[in-house]
Design a protein around this motif. Structure first.
Motif, short mmCIF file in Angstrom:
data_model
loop_
_atom_site.label_atom_id
_atom_site.label_comp_id
_atom_site.label_asym_id
_atom_site.label_seq_id
_atom_site.Cartn_x
_atom_site.Cartn_y
_atom_site.Cartn_z
N HIS A 108 -8.77 11.23 34.75
CA HIS A 108 -8.63 10.32 35.89
C HIS A 108 -9.83 10.40 36.82
CE1 HIS A 108 -6.56 7.86 38.87
NE2 HIS A 108 -6.93 8.73 39.78
N GLN A 118 -3.15 9.43 44.14
CA GLN A 118 -3.83 8.38 43.39
C GLN A 118 -3.53 8.53 41.89
OE1 GLN A 118 -7.97 6.06 43.63
NE2 GLN A 118 -8.26 8.24 43.32
N LYS A 155 -7.45 -0.89 44.33
CA LYS A 155 -6.03 -1.13 44.07
C LYS A 155 -5.18 -0.07 44.76
CE LYS A 155 -2.68 -1.60 40.29
NZ LYS A 155 -2.49 -1.58 38.81
N SER A 157 -9.74 3.97 44.46
CA SER A 157 -9.88 2.62 43.93
C SER A 157 -9.37 1.59 44.93
CB SER A 157 -9.12 2.48 42.62
OG SER A 157 -7.72 2.46 42.87
N GLN A 166 -16.83 6.07 46.29
CA GLN A 166 -15.65 5.32 45.85
C GLN A 166 -14.68 6.19 45.04
OE1 GLN A 166 -17.54 1.92 43.90
NE2 GLN A 166 -17.23 0.71 45.75
N ARG A 188 -1.19 5.89 39.62
CA ARG A 188 -1.74 5.24 38.42
C ARG A 188 -0.98 5.60 37.16
NH1 ARG A 188 -7.65 6.41 35.66
NH2 ARG A 188 -7.37 5.04 33.86
#
Length: 434
Positions: free
Chosen positions: A272, A36, A104, A102, A99, A40
């Motif tokens: 992050h 992740q 996305k 994400s 969560q 990103r």
């Protein structure tokens, strides 16, 4: 979770392709967490991973049929994250945080597939490489290792009869349960399964996880295997691994940037994940060098995972570092995970008990310890030290120094450069068995 009769399943394995990789969640949790961040912050980085067999005495290309290996690798490329898996990742809490992933990122995962591979035989070993975007090649590491390790196990058991297999697995179960009974005597033990990458096989890992869950109760806090965590209603355990500082260092444009790379990565990680998952892995380029130059803010992190240094010496070194900064080690966490087994777990637990919070990640010696269990007396099931490491980023060579020179990876001239930048203090060579 219904447990399978592993001996019968093993006996029936070979009549046709039995896929080893059935889910892309059958991987270590830190792979998804790192992915992740990579997706990103570093989506354009190209990274190459390669298989490295440290146990040179085992000629894998003579043990594992190339056609079988290709069939399993090809099958893994057809597997996708399922809707059920993505819903679980989206809705589950990890380390108490809702969560973690994400929308996305999860939408991207739904379309992701493992990239192509390059496989060849060289001097009795397999050269297996994965080239392409870092976002894709990183996910090959765990499936590649599980495929090769399980094919090695299948090859060793292919001609065994039903009763021989029954006896073998009965002995292995009794051996593991004997270890569990010794662990039960450690009242404050905290332990998790880290055994995916070099397991005997998926079904055996699942049996081991269920045995720990029953035998240790709440002291067994989870598994690094995301699929097993989902299926067994356990915590998924993991944070980050060596590939992050290795890639950052490979991309550094100067010696100064190289020296700063391990801390740059951790700052990216902290931002992050909003101050969560604050466990530092200090040994990629040597623990002594890492602690010597570490910024003050690292003393505020939850803890460290000393990996390649001897566990007691490495733990003591980190405790001294905390104390020198006015931090009470009893408020911090050490995670021991390098080649741990029952004897080392007991020794380390008793040495540090009451002085620091501890957790143990039990890996290969949990999920692949069949030594002495074969009725035929063969050592073909003994585990080997097999890794899949990043070897280049954007065409630049990647290096891992480690606290144990026997675990170093990279070209000799690049290793020499890294030793010049980071130093070689307290690096001690020792045999690598798993």
């Amino acid at each position: 979770m219904t447990l399978t009769d592993i001996a019968t399943r093993t006996y029936d394995h070979g009549f046709r392709l039995d896929p080893i990789v059935r889910s892309l969640l059958d991987t270590d949790f830190y792979k998804l967490l790192m992915l992740q961040l990579i997706h990103r912050l570093h989506p354009d980085v190209q990274a190459t991973f390669a298989l490295i067999n440290r146990t040179k005495s085992v000629r894998l290309a003579d043990v594992i049929d190339e056609g079988e290996l290709r069939a399993q690798l090809d099958h893994a490329r057809t597997v996708r994250f399922t809707k059920k898996e993505l819903i679980w990742l989206a809705g589950n809490s990890f380390y108490g945080k809702q969560q973690m992933f994400s929308p996305k990122f999860l939408a991207w995962l739904a379309e992701m597939r493992l990239p192509e591979y390059d496989l060849r035989k060289v001097d009795g070993q397999y050269e297996l490489r994965f080239e392409g975007p870092w976002t894709h090649t990183t996910l090959w590491e765990i499936p590649a290792l599980t495929i090769i390790n399980e094919l090695k196990s299948r090859a060793a058991l292919r001609d065994r009869g039903r009763f021989a297999l029954d006896v073998l697995y009965a002995r292995a179960k009794a051996k593991l349960w004997g270890k569990v009974e010794r662990l039960q005597a450690l009242p404050d033990l905290v332990l998790s399964d880290f055994g995916t990458r070099r397991r005997h096989g998926f079904l055996w890992q699942r049996w081991c996880v269920e045995a720990l869950k029953e035998g240790l109760g709440e002291r067994f806090i989870g598994t690094s295997n995301v699929l097993l965590a989902m299926d067994a209603d356990l915590e998924a355990i993991g944070t980050n691994a060596h590939e992050l500082p290795m890639v950052a260092a490979a991309l550094a444009d100067s010696d100064e940037a190289l020296a700063a790379a391990p801390y740059q990565v951790l700052e990216e990680w902290r931002q992050h994940y909003n101050g969560n998952l604050l466990i530092a892995l200090p040994d990629a380029f040597g623990t002594t060098a890492f602690l010597r130059d570490a910024p003050a803010w690292l003393a505020d992190w939850t803890g460290f995972r000393p990996d390649s240094a001897p566990p007691i010496e490495g733990g003591e070194q980190i405790i001294r570092w905390w104390q020198e900064r006015g931090v009470d080690p009893r408020s911090k966490l050490l995670i021991f995970s390098d080649g741990m087994d029952i004897d080392t777990i007991e020794t380390v637990y008793r040495h540090f008990h009451g002085r620091v919070r501890m957790s143990f990640g039990w890996g290969t010696n949990l999920t692949n310890d069949f030594r002495g269990c074969d009725p035929g007396g063969s050592d073909a099931l003994d585990p080997i030290s097999l890794v899949c490491k990043v070897i280049s980023a954007n065409g630049r060579p990647a290096v891992k120094l480690s606290d144990n020179p026997a675990k170093a990876t990279g070209a000799p001239d690049e290793i020499a450069r890294y030793l010049r930048v980071f130093g070689s203090a307290d690096r001690v060579a020792s045999a690598v068995t798993v």
